[in-house]
Write an enzyme that holds these catalytic residues in place. Sequence first.
Site: not given
Ligand SMILES: O=P(O)(O)OC[C@H]1O[C@](O)(CO)[C@@H](O)[C@@H]1O
Length: 446
Positions: A288, A423
């Site tokens: 990432e 998403k």
């Molecule tokens: O803690 P959150 O906001 O649910 O995000 C979980 C994961 O999803 C992401 O934002 C990617 O979708 C990651 O960077 C992150 O670790």
Amino acid sequence: MEHIKLSIDKSLDFVSKEEIFKFEESSKKHLISLHEGTGKGNDYVGWVDLPSRITEAELNDIEATAKSLKDKVEVLVVVGIGGSYLGAKAVNDALAHSFDHLNAGDENPLVLYAGQNISEDYLYELTDILKSIEFGICVISKSGTTTEPAIAFRLLKEMLEEKVGKEEARERIVAITDESKGALRTLADQEGYKTFVIPDNVGGRYSVLTPVGLLPIAVAGHDIKALVAGAKSMQDYSVAAAFDENPALLYAATRNALYQKGKGIEILANYNPKLHNVAEWWKQLYGESEGKENKGIFPASVDFTSDLHSMGQYIQEGQRNIFETVISVAKPNHTVLIPEDKDNLDKLNYLAGKRVDEVNKMAELGTQLAHVDGGVPNLQIEMPQLNEFYLGELLYFFEIACGVSGYILDVNPFDQPGVEAYKSNMFALLEKPGFEEETKKIKERL
Ligand SMILES: O=P(O)(O)OC[C@H]1O[C@](O)(CO)[C@@H](O)[C@@H]1O
């Protein structure tokens, strides 16, 4: 004080010292800009001094919460995805008894994970098994709106409330989220859950040394103070050590030098299956952070020697666009000797009396040499021992090296815009309110 060590010797047939050392000045500069918050994505560098900033009182609060959960539950389900669970799983699996699921004498709750997938069978089987088990939930989401953990939490919360009543469920649910905003913050405040904060300036994949990682690690019975002390030791060392002895700077420089030579895939290898999930955490961290703007090394991983009998063929003779980084543990925590056998049908008596680890180490060395001969540069990260302290060093080493490496690559290592694409398609396909236009467009493609 012994530190984890990086050896780059077995990459020098592929990239010269000069090609690596040409990054010396820039990597030092990038390290300073991470500490001073002057580089790309500087809103998200709160993790850089986290090990020295976290207070005894904060650690005590996490330990006290872990203790009250331990007193109540046999299983803690950590609900989260990506950076909200991978760090805890990496450390817990590295330190757990390999056969913890058989309840191998561990008095601490078993930590399970949910919300890291949307598999109906997984959720069915988890909720089914939990019917007869005293469980609690640690729900972790920085944004509070991630679909996968939101679905899992909804199911588990409802189930727990039905099983033990709303009052007791409240005592068994801990939420780790944003300080003031987001759906999970609102819910946690409404319900009166114990909460911990994910600081605004720490992104998910850099959050293992916040309560996100520390609470589930403490619940599993591991020493979070030693983990943080290890991270702090690497924080200090990465600032103080000269370039040629600085594992983080040298790693960032060497992998970028190899990348510039066409080595676009890095395989993180281990010789101890307990490290499998350290590699899963590392893949998110590097994938990432660096995979953007059509650039970046693709992070892959293998467990050796198991995968020498599957992926080993490709690594030895496949496309020559890979390099390998081996995490090696110098000293195992236990001793097992290979027994003598009077019939010696398997011809193993030449090893009788030797430690299993000696064979493992020779497999490691033999593999490194073979892979180098086959055109695969090798780096080695050596941990003196697999314990909390050196895991803390390892995690911080990978984090700080990732920040420096991303800056050498000239990307923002702290955003992840590409994750939104799936998403938005999923929401369009599910006809989520607000996505009407996207729904129309995507349906035309089907
Ligand atoms: O803690 P959150 O906001 O649910 O995000 C979980 C994961 O999803 C992401 O934002 C990617 O979708 C990651 O960077 C992150 O670790």
